[in-house]
Write an enzyme that holds these catalytic residues in place. Structure first.
Site, PDB file in Angstrom:
ATOM      1  N   ASP A   1       5.010   0.873  12.174  1.00 36.17           N
ATOM      2  CA  ASP A   1       3.799   0.208  11.678  1.00 36.17           C
ATOM      3  C   ASP A   1       3.683  -1.246  12.134  1.00 36.17           C
ATOM      4  O   ASP A   1       2.676  -1.900  11.871  1.00 36.17           O
ATOM      5  CB  ASP A   1       3.743   0.267  10.141  1.00 36.17           C
ATOM      6  CG  ASP A   1       3.381   1.653   9.630  1.00 36.17           C
ATOM      7  OD1 ASP A   1       3.027   2.523  10.454  1.00 36.17           O
ATOM      8  OD2 ASP A   1       3.461   1.869   8.401  1.00 36.17           O
TER       9      ASP A   1
ATOM     10  N   ARG B   1       1.044  14.727  12.929  1.00 35.99           N
ATOM     11  CA  ARG B   1       1.560  14.541  11.566  1.00 35.99           C
ATOM     12  C   ARG B   1       1.606  15.830  10.743  1.00 35.99           C
ATOM     13  O   ARG B   1       0.847  16.018   9.792  1.00 35.99           O
ATOM     14  CB  ARG B   1       0.762  13.465  10.840  1.00 35.99           C
ATOM     15  CG  ARG B   1       0.809  12.160  11.592  1.00 35.99           C
ATOM     16  CD  ARG B   1       0.079  11.061  10.900  1.00 35.99           C
ATOM     17  NE  ARG B   1       0.913  10.335   9.951  1.00 35.99           N
ATOM     18  CZ  ARG B   1       0.523   9.204   9.377  1.00 35.99           C
ATOM     19  NH1 ARG B   1      -0.654   8.708   9.629  1.00 35.99           N
ATOM     20  NH2 ARG B   1       1.324   8.593   8.530  1.00 35.99           N
TER      21      ARG B   1
ATOM     22  N   LYS C   1       0.843  -1.203   0.000  1.00 36.16           N
ATOM     23  CA  LYS C   1       0.000   0.000   0.000  1.00 36.16           C
ATOM     24  C   LYS C   1       0.878   1.253   0.000  1.00 36.16           C
ATOM     25  O   LYS C   1       0.639   2.173  -0.788  1.00 36.16           O
ATOM     26  CB  LYS C   1      -0.881  -0.011   1.256  1.00 36.16           C
ATOM     27  CG  LYS C   1      -1.555   1.320   1.548  1.00 36.16           C
ATOM     28  CD  LYS C   1      -2.446   1.251   2.776  1.00 36.16           C
ATOM     29  CE  LYS C   1      -1.758   1.493   4.085  1.00 36.16           C
ATOM     30  NZ  LYS C   1      -1.373   2.892   4.351  1.00 36.16           N
ATOM     31  N   ASN C   2       1.889   1.271   0.878  1.00 36.90           N
ATOM     32  CA  ASN C   2       2.671   2.491   1.036  1.00 36.90           C
ATOM     33  C   ASN C   2       3.629   2.757  -0.125  1.00 36.90           C
ATOM     34  O   ASN C   2       4.257   3.818  -0.189  1.00 36.90           O
ATOM     35  CB  ASN C   2       3.451   2.462   2.357  1.00 36.90           C
ATOM     36  CG  ASN C   2       2.528   2.704   3.545  1.00 36.90           C
ATOM     37  OD1 ASN C   2       1.353   3.010   3.377  1.00 36.90           O
ATOM     38  ND2 ASN C   2       3.066   2.561   4.744  1.00 36.90           N
TER      39      ASN C   2
ATOM     40  N   ARG D   1      -8.496  -0.724   5.234  1.00 29.95           N
ATOM     41  CA  ARG D   1      -7.653   0.267   4.559  1.00 29.95           C
ATOM     42  C   ARG D   1      -6.302  -0.319   4.178  1.00 29.95           C
ATOM     43  O   ARG D   1      -5.642   0.188   3.265  1.00 29.95           O
ATOM     44  CB  ARG D   1      -7.394   1.467   5.489  1.00 29.95           C
ATOM     45  CG  ARG D   1      -8.539   2.442   5.608  1.00 29.95           C
ATOM     46  CD  ARG D   1      -8.094   3.631   6.430  1.00 29.95           C
ATOM     47  NE  ARG D   1      -6.715   3.972   6.103  1.00 29.95           N
ATOM     48  CZ  ARG D   1      -5.765   4.270   6.986  1.00 29.95           C
ATOM     49  NH1 ARG D   1      -6.025   4.283   8.262  1.00 29.95           N
ATOM     50  NH2 ARG D   1      -4.556   4.562   6.595  1.00 29.95           N
TER      51      ARG D   1
ATOM     52  N   CYS E   1      -4.322  12.750  12.486  1.00 31.20           N
ATOM     53  CA  CYS E   1      -4.999  11.466  12.477  1.00 31.20           C
ATOM     54  C   CYS E   1      -4.848  10.839  13.839  1.00 31.20           C
ATOM     55  O   CYS E   1      -4.229  11.403  14.729  1.00 31.20           O
ATOM     56  CB  CYS E   1      -4.466  10.574  11.370  1.00 31.20           C
ATOM     57  SG  CYS E   1      -2.818  10.020  11.691  1.00 31.20           S
TER      58      CYS E   1
HETATM   59  C1  UD1 Z   1       4.610   6.896   6.253  1.00 37.26           C
HETATM   60  C2  UD1 Z   1       3.715   5.687   6.127  1.00 37.26           C
HETATM   61  C3  UD1 Z   1       3.179   5.280   7.490  1.00 37.26           C
HETATM   62  C4  UD1 Z   1       4.316   5.109   8.491  1.00 37.26           C
HETATM   63  C5  UD1 Z   1       5.219   6.337   8.515  1.00 37.26           C
HETATM   64  C6  UD1 Z   1       6.453   6.154   9.383  1.00 37.26           C
HETATM   65  C7  UD1 Z   1       2.806   5.998   3.893  1.00 37.26           C
HETATM   66  C8  UD1 Z   1       1.621   6.281   3.052  1.00 37.26           C
HETATM   67  N1  UD1 Z   1       2.628   5.994   5.234  1.00 37.26           N
HETATM   68  O1  UD1 Z   1       3.784   7.963   6.704  1.00 37.26           O
HETATM   69  O2  UD1 Z   1       2.453   4.060   7.364  1.00 37.26           O
HETATM   70  O3  UD1 Z   1       3.786   4.919   9.793  1.00 37.26           O
HETATM   71  O4  UD1 Z   1       5.673   6.623   7.173  1.00 37.26           O
HETATM   72  O5  UD1 Z   1       7.181   5.047   8.985  1.00 37.26           O
HETATM   73  O6  UD1 Z   1       3.877   5.725   3.393  1.00 37.26           O
HETATM   74  N2  UD1 Z   1       6.979  14.694  10.391  1.00 37.26           N
HETATM   75  C9  UD1 Z   1       7.227  16.031  10.648  1.00 37.26           C
HETATM   76  N3  UD1 Z   1       7.091  16.930   9.627  1.00 37.26           N
HETATM   77  C10 UD1 Z   1       6.724  16.557   8.367  1.00 37.26           C
HETATM   78  C11 UD1 Z   1       6.481  15.194   8.119  1.00 37.26           C
HETATM   79  C12 UD1 Z   1       6.614  14.283   9.161  1.00 37.26           C
HETATM   80  O7  UD1 Z   1       7.555  16.404  11.769  1.00 37.26           O
HETATM   81  O8  UD1 Z   1       6.621  17.416   7.479  1.00 37.26           O
HETATM   82  C13 UD1 Z   1       7.117  13.703  11.483  1.00 37.26           C
HETATM   83  C14 UD1 Z   1       5.802  12.993  11.780  1.00 37.26           C
HETATM   84  O9  UD1 Z   1       5.015  13.726  12.688  1.00 37.26           O
HETATM   85  C15 UD1 Z   1       6.276  11.695  12.367  1.00 37.26           C
HETATM   86  C16 UD1 Z   1       7.590  11.421  11.612  1.00 37.26           C
HETATM   87  O10 UD1 Z   1       7.973  12.669  11.043  1.00 37.26           O
HETATM   88  O11 UD1 Z   1       6.584  11.861  13.725  1.00 37.26           O
HETATM   89  C17 UD1 Z   1       7.469  10.385  10.521  1.00 37.26           C
HETATM   90  O12 UD1 Z   1       6.466  10.778   9.589  1.00 37.26           O
HETATM   91  P1  UD1 Z   1       6.566  10.427   8.036  1.00 37.26           P
HETATM   92  O13 UD1 Z   1       7.781   9.605   7.800  1.00 37.26           O
HETATM   93  O14 UD1 Z   1       6.385  11.663   7.255  1.00 37.26           O
HETATM   94  O15 UD1 Z   1       5.281   9.512   7.841  1.00 37.26           O
HETATM   95  P2  UD1 Z   1       4.302   9.481   6.605  1.00 37.26           P
HETATM   96  O16 UD1 Z   1       5.061   9.664   5.342  1.00 37.26           O
HETATM   97  O17 UD1 Z   1       3.122  10.339   6.877  1.00 37.26           O
END
Ligand code: UD1
Length: 423
Positions: free
Chosen positions: A307, A124, A24-25, A399, A119
């Site tokens: 995850d 996030r 999915k990711n 999902r 969420c």
């Molecule tokens: C992706 C995965 C999700 C997984 C996560 C961490 C997808 C669709 N989803 O989510 O299943 O749990 O990686 O492995 O691929 N952060 C910031 N600023 C930002 C972006 C992120 O501070 O602009 C922080 C977030 O709050 C979190 C951490 O970085 O604490 C990791 O988030 P991120 O790696 O961005 O996760 P996603 O890409 O949303």
């Protein structure tokens, strides 16, 4: 949201083979990346999941024409993009829809989206995505819950991420492939899904190197062409089945896996006493006797994946001793704790740490899923528990797990779906 439930009768030993679905990711960013080229790209092994359908609707909303074929083949024709703005309701229901930001800016120079909501597992933020895009020359306005971004041209830059965000790395990669000059993303996320995106972008004619390492280097090109690509197997789905085998004293073979992607998970399962055999794209996991307690700390890849944290908590709730789990990625990812406790688990959580005292007395109960992986954890706990569990609000599980019940019924699990009747 419909109130569908799973009815699970526990204590059945699971035995047999599961074919793991496409990730999915990976599928989500790959689908977004097809926006970068005029014409039809084809993705194989895209799973049939609510999140994928959702991304499909986002792309269709922008003017893409999408067809599904056999073997989970999805062809996406992005020739006639007619919009740079996505329906607000679509944007707000799935966070990953923010992945259209980078490719739309690269292709159209403009985009307007509703700020994706927080969420269940944490706030996030998107600051790292936006910071990176600004460095590429994008002007960004955040107003009343919307992000408006525009750039006449994108220029390569050196970008330093404060945290190795998966989504930010992907968004910046997808913008930088059509920028003038070279971009380097420092402290990039190293997840296998980033490597899969690099491979697809390069098939489209992009010049991306270094995915899977700290620094991703992108040399911009003028034009990309449509491409075909097979999505990598879902490592989190595979990891969930490995835990299921351990928790049911079972013997499960997995097909369509990349064992290297599961190394941190395999290491912890072996420490817990599981017997795991690995061969090319197959694995076999068996377990007998008590689960050994293990301590877990979630980290960006190649560390232990957040995850998989809830599923491991379910497993350690049945261990012969005390384990400690520390969640370092998301601030609110212990929502499964209360529900596991309802099933008899002995867990104390404070801040980012949970202390789990194993018990052999998990019992069926009425429990509710709050998010995708919490739901997976409760599903696993129910498989190991005495009697019957009613797992409510399973749309969260739908999902991320394709045909979960069918896959488990084939292993001998007593699981069924209950859909409420509306008069
Ligand atoms: C992706 C995965 C999700 C997984 C996560 C961490 C997808 C669709 N989803 O989510 O299943 O749990 O990686 O492995 O691929 N952060 C910031 N600023 C930002 C972006 C992120 O501070 O602009 C922080 C977030 O709050 C979190 C951490 O970085 O604490 C990791 O988030 P991120 O790696 O961005 O996760 P996603 O890409 O949303």
């Amino acid at each position: 949201m419909t109130m569908e439930s799973f009815i699970i009768t526990g204590k059945q030993r699971l035995e047999g083979t599961i074919r793991v679905s496409g990730a999915k990711n990976s599928s989500l960013p790959l689908m977004a990346a097809t926006l970068l080229a005029e014409g039809t790209s084809v993705l194989w092994e895209t799973p049939d999941l609510a999140d994928i359908l959702h991304m499909r609707q986002v792309l269709e909303n922008l003017g893409c024409v999408i067809h599904l074929g056999q073997d989970r083949q999805m062809s996406i024709d992005a020739a006639s993009l007619r919009d740079f703005e996505v329906d607000e309701r679509l944007m707000r229901t799935m966070r990953a829809s923010n992945l259209i930001l980078g490719p739309l800016l690269a292709r159209c120079g403009r985009v307007r989206i509703a700020m994706p909501g927080g969420c269940a597992i944490g706030s996030r933020p998107m600051d790292q995505h936006l910071k990176g895009l600004k460095e590429l020359g994008v002007r960004i306005r955040e107003t009343h819950g919307y992000i408006e971004a525009a750039a006449e041209r994108l220029r390569g830059a050196d970008i330093y991420l404060d945290v190795p965000s998966v989504g930010a790395t992907e968004n910046i990669m997808m913008a930088a492939v059509l920028a003038e000059g070279t971009t380097r993303i420092h402290n990039a996320a190293r997840e296998p899904e980033i490597v899969d995106l690099q491979n697809f972008l390069n098939k489209m004619g992009a010049k991306v190197r270094g995915a899977g390492l700290d620094v991703v280097k992108i040399e911009g090109t003028k034009r990309l062409t449509p491409a075909e690509h097979t999505v990598i197997p879902d490592r989190i789905e595979a990891g969930t089945h490995l835990v299921a085998a351990v928790m049911t004293q079972g013997d499960i073979q997995l097909e369509n896996v990349i064992p290297e992607h599961l190394e941190p998970v395999i290491a912890k399962l072996r420490q817990a006493g599981a017997l795991i055999e690995v061969e090319d794209d197959r694995m076999r996991v068996r377990h007998e006797g008590p689960v050994q307690p293990v301590d877990i700390k979630t980290m960006p890849y190649p560390g232990f994946p957040t995850d998989m944290q809830p599923q491991f908590m379910a497993m350690l709730a049945c261990a012969g001793g005390t384990s400690i789990i520390t969640e370092t990625i998301f601030e609110n990812r212990f929502q499964h704790v209360d529900e596991l406790r309802r099933m008899g688990a002995n867990i104390r959580a404070e801040g980012r740490t949970a202390v789990i005292r194993g018990t052999d007395k998990l019992e069926g109960s009425f429990v509710e899923t709050t998010d995708l992986r919490a739901g997976a954890a409760l599903f696993l706990a129910a498989l190991a528990a005495e009697d019957v569990t009613v797992l409510e609000k399973v749309t969260h599980i739908d999902r991320g797990y394709e045909n979960l019940l069918e896959k488990y019924q084939a292993l001998g699990a007593k699981v069924k779906r209950m859909t409420p009747h509306h008069p």
